[in-house]
Design an enzyme around this catalytic site. Structure first.
Site: not given
Length: 188
Positions: A7, A13, A126
């Site tokens: 970050c 963060r 998927d």
């Protein structure tokens, strides 16, 4: 596999992501599997200033989950750090640009955090990520990015909570926790 979270100041963060990921690797059911293949997390920031502790509100958010990051000191990103990492997750496009200006060879392994979360979500939808272990699965997710991006929602940047109120920190922390959970569950 070494995941590097980047970050701006390495006080909010990226610290949240590093410590949440480390805690999940060590404590969750999948922790043994992830730890067995050497999955590790670290963090750095694009600002180059002397080491500083994590933001007090970051420490508060982590402490709610029993995570102690009080020993953390900010680390500026350097080409050696980005070269040593296997996967680099940044929270803003500008951080990616700054990192790649230092080390253009890191482009193939550098992603916006929420982009990589979206990639993992899609691969799970998927049918799962191919690979025999978490490290192989993370590499497969990285390799699949180019083919998947046209089908994914636009990835958002993660707001910088620095110098903002508690509500922003809580929102950002929740986003990062969800993202880390998505990534680790996808490769478990």
């Amino acid at each position: 596999m070494h995941i590097l979270f980047v970050c701006t100041g390495n006080q909010c963060r990226s610290v949240m992501a590093q410590y949440v990921a480390q805690s999940a690797i060590e404590q969750r059911h999948i922790g043994e599997e992830l730890g067995a293949v050497g999955l590790q997390a670290s963090s750095a920031g694009t600002l180059h200033y002397p080491p500083a502790p994590a933001d007090p509100m970051t420490l508060t958010m982590l402490k709610k989950d029993g995570i102690d990051a009080s020993a953390h000191r900010s680390t500026p990103i350097r080409p050696e750090l980005s070269s040593a990492a296997d996967l680099i997750l940044c929270f803003e496009h500008e951080q990616i640009a700054e990192l790649l200006a230092q080390n253009p060879t890191a482009a193939r392994k550098t992603f916006l955090f929420n982009d990589f979360v979206n990639i993992c979500k899609q691969l799970v939808r998927d049918g799962g990520i191919p690979g025999n272990n978490p490290s192989e699965k993370l590499h497969e997710a990285m390799e699949s990015a180019g083919m998947l991006r046209p089908f994914l929602p636009q990835a958002s940047e993660t707001e910088d909570p620095h110098r903002k109120d508690r509500a922003v920190f809580e929102r950002v922390y929740a986003e990062i926790k969800r993202g880390i959970t998505t990534i680790l569950n996808a490769v478990a």
